[in-house]
Design an enzyme around this catalytic site. Structure first.
Site, PDB file in Angstrom:
ATOM      1  N   ARG A 156     -19.036  -3.706  16.319  1.00  0.00           N
ATOM      2  CA  ARG A 156     -18.560  -5.008  16.085  1.00  0.00           C
ATOM      3  C   ARG A 156     -17.288  -4.955  16.838  1.00  0.00           C
ATOM      4  O   ARG A 156     -16.550  -3.916  16.634  1.00  0.00           O
ATOM      5  CB  ARG A 156     -18.227  -5.292  14.492  1.00  0.00           C
ATOM      6  CG  ARG A 156     -17.394  -6.274  14.169  1.00  0.00           C
ATOM      7  CD  ARG A 156     -17.425  -6.530  12.942  1.00  0.00           C
ATOM      8  NE  ARG A 156     -18.627  -6.560  12.044  1.00  0.00           N
ATOM      9  CZ  ARG A 156     -18.861  -5.716  11.173  1.00  0.00           C
ATOM     10  NH1 ARG A 156     -18.003  -4.831  10.924  1.00  0.00           N
ATOM     11  NH2 ARG A 156     -20.243  -5.700  10.645  1.00  0.00           N
ATOM     12  N   CYS A 176     -20.336   2.069   7.160  1.00  0.00           N
ATOM     13  CA  CYS A 176     -19.712   1.366   8.064  1.00  0.00           C
ATOM     14  C   CYS A 176     -18.415   2.123   8.391  1.00  0.00           C
ATOM     15  O   CYS A 176     -17.552   2.216   7.623  1.00  0.00           O
ATOM     16  CB  CYS A 176     -19.327  -0.039   7.693  1.00  0.00           C
ATOM     17  SG  CYS A 176     -18.333  -0.922   9.019  1.00  0.00           S
ATOM     18  N   CYS A 222      -0.142   4.740   7.072  1.00  0.00           N
ATOM     19  CA  CYS A 222      -0.807   4.581   8.111  1.00  0.00           C
ATOM     20  C   CYS A 222       0.003   3.586   9.283  1.00  0.00           C
ATOM     21  O   CYS A 222       0.175   2.659   8.934  1.00  0.00           O
ATOM     22  CB  CYS A 222      -2.306   3.855   8.040  1.00  0.00           C
ATOM     23  SG  CYS A 222      -3.260   4.697   6.518  1.00  0.00           S
ATOM     24  N   CYS A 234     -19.937  -6.415   1.760  1.00  0.00           N
ATOM     25  CA  CYS A 234     -19.524  -5.034   2.228  1.00  0.00           C
ATOM     26  C   CYS A 234     -18.205  -4.701   1.400  1.00  0.00           C
ATOM     27  O   CYS A 234     -17.338  -5.888   1.390  1.00  0.00           O
ATOM     28  CB  CYS A 234     -19.191  -4.767   3.734  1.00  0.00           C
ATOM     29  SG  CYS A 234     -18.556  -3.308   4.085  1.00  0.00           S
ATOM     30  N   CYS A 255       0.956  -1.181   0.126  1.00  0.00           N
ATOM     31  CA  CYS A 255       0.061  -0.020  -0.115  1.00  0.00           C
ATOM     32  C   CYS A 255       0.767   1.219   0.103  1.00  0.00           C
ATOM     33  O   CYS A 255       1.884   1.402   0.693  1.00  0.00           O
ATOM     34  CB  CYS A 255      -0.770  -0.072   1.044  1.00  0.00           C
ATOM     35  SG  CYS A 255      -2.146   1.471   1.136  1.00  0.00           S
ATOM     36  N   CYS A 285     -17.066  -9.220   3.693  1.00  0.00           N
ATOM     37  CA  CYS A 285     -16.354  -7.887   3.605  1.00  0.00           C
ATOM     38  C   CYS A 285     -15.210  -8.125   2.472  1.00  0.00           C
ATOM     39  O   CYS A 285     -13.944  -8.938   3.080  1.00  0.00           O
ATOM     40  CB  CYS A 285     -15.915  -7.796   4.776  1.00  0.00           C
ATOM     41  SG  CYS A 285     -17.207  -7.516   6.308  1.00  0.00           S
ATOM     42  N   CYS A 318      -0.643   0.060  10.319  1.00  0.00           N
ATOM     43  CA  CYS A 318      -0.944  -1.039   9.245  1.00  0.00           C
ATOM     44  C   CYS A 318       0.245  -1.736   8.876  1.00  0.00           C
ATOM     45  O   CYS A 318       1.180  -1.013   8.453  1.00  0.00           O
ATOM     46  CB  CYS A 318      -1.752  -0.281   8.200  1.00  0.00           C
ATOM     47  SG  CYS A 318      -2.216  -1.435   6.704  1.00  0.00           S
TER      48      CYS A 318
END
Length: 388
Positions: A272, A202, A69, A142, A65, A109, A72
């Site tokens: 969740r 979400c 972040c 999702c 990526c 998901c 992550c």
């Protein structure tokens, strides 16, 4: 105590607590913890009974990526030894999803690393959504693909997506300390795009990154203001090879207080327990079911969760039941106009999870439990069977 009675009354009326009341929940003592869980549990049961919704993650594209972040394992510059692979083919993604559905999951998901999808990526994911829905009757899907450009949410909705996940993660004030390659406002914009397109919104948070109590309150109040249908609560997995590898700030008691606070602020939405529950809640996971009405089944994006059967046994042993495909998650007043007959979503933006198998002997509170962080080596992107 008067505080808890007030919060229960407000939760049953869907009335927003004050910031001071929410902060007071996080400040309660361990001696009062069971009272806090019992009070928040009344609110949870009022809106969701004893149902637990199961969700299953499929990592469509892992690693590499360009975003930075700090939490992550897939970030730019990460040296975590995670799986790295490009886009799964629609049939392969559908097979991975089928394993989770067979284990009792109600929603799949679909997650892909990256800043955001290109139009070609949206086409690819749309094909995957259609394949999964054609091969698995009644499944809910999702998507979690990063920042959305204009029109992309609508295209995903047309392809059959029910929800879109994009977590705020932390407060606006501290967001720049966690990520520099995009902004908090970028994330808010994507959540709003999803909502406007008719997708169930979400969005959640990550606790344990060194934030203050005020930061947790800020992000949860922001999520309520955004009217997210589903709020995933991730607990930081301090992956070796990431900037936050040394941030072992959570205890099981702290995690329970955070979940209780989220329930009081967001009484009638799907809360969740997402990444990190096995690592930080550990043997206290069953208590957390009295606060949250949804979990992920099996493994996460880049780390392993406890065995799927262990999740199902835990739910049953705690006196809860798995929510069926014929049951609607959200209370009636929250249904409609958000993309599906119910709301959920993915939301393990932090690639959380814990190790399978038996845990080693207990260690003193606050010590780093690096032994519980197991990189995923099975399921999507491998030749090994998934954990579901």
């Amino acid at each position: 105590m008067d505080l808890l009675n007030t919060l229960v009354d407000k939760g049953l009326r869907r009335e927003l607590p004050t910031r001071e009341e929410a902060l007071a929940v996080l400040a309660t003592s361990d001696d009062d913890l069971l009272d806090v869980v019992a009070a928040a549990g009344k609110v949870r049961r009022h809106w969701f009974g004893r149902r637990v919704k199961l969700n299953y993650l499929v990592n469509l594209k892992s690693g590499l990526c360009p975003e930075d972040c700090s939490y992550c394992s897939q970030r730019l510059g990460s040296t975590a030894g995670i799986l790295k692979y490009t886009w799964l083919k629609p049939d392969d993604a559908s097979k991975a999803a089928a394993a989770g559905l067979a284990g009792g999951a109600k929603r799949v998901c679909l997650v892909a690393s990256g800043r955001g999808p290109t139009d070609r990526d949206v086409d690819r994911v749309s094909d995957t959504i259609k394949t999964i829905k054609d091969q698995n009757e009644g499944v809910e899907v999702c998507a979690c693909l990063g920042l959305l450009s204009d029109g992309q949410a609508e295209r995903l909705r047309e392809a059959g997506a029910d929800a879109y996940n994009h977590n705020l993660n932390t407060s606006e004030e501290t967001y720049g300390d966690i990520t520099t390659t995009h902004t908090y406002a970028d994330r808010v914009d994507t959540v709003q795009k999803a909502h406007a397109a008719g997708l169930s919104a979400c969005s959640g948070l990550i606790a344990g990154m060194g934030e203050r109590d005020e930061d947790l309150i800020d992000v949860v109040f922001s999520l309520r203001e955004l009217d997210a249908d589903s709020v995933p609560v991730n607990f930081l997995i301090p992956f070796e090879g990431t900037p936050l590898a040394k941030e072992w700030n959570l205890t099981p008691q702290r995690c329970l207080r955070i979940l209780a606070m989220v329930r009081f602020v967001c009484p009638d939405v799907e809360v969740r327990i997402a990444g990190g529950r096995e690592v930080h809640l550990r043997s206290m996971q069953p208590l957390a079911l009295h606060l949250a009405n949804s979990i992920f089944l099996g493994d996460y994006l880049t780390s392993e969760g406890q065995a799927g059967k262990a999740d199902l046994d835990m739910i049953a042993d705690a006196g809860f039941e798995v929510e069926g495909t014929d049951q609607v998650t959200l209370p009636e007043h929250r249904r409609g106009g958000c993309g599906s007959e119910e709301a959920a979503g993915c939301g393990s933006s932090q690639e959380g999870g814990g190790a399978c198998g038996s845990a080693p002997a207990a260690t003193p509170a606050g010590e780093a439990r690096t032994d519980l962080v197991a990189v995923r080596r099975r399921g999507a992107g491998t030749d090994l069977a998934p954990n579901a």
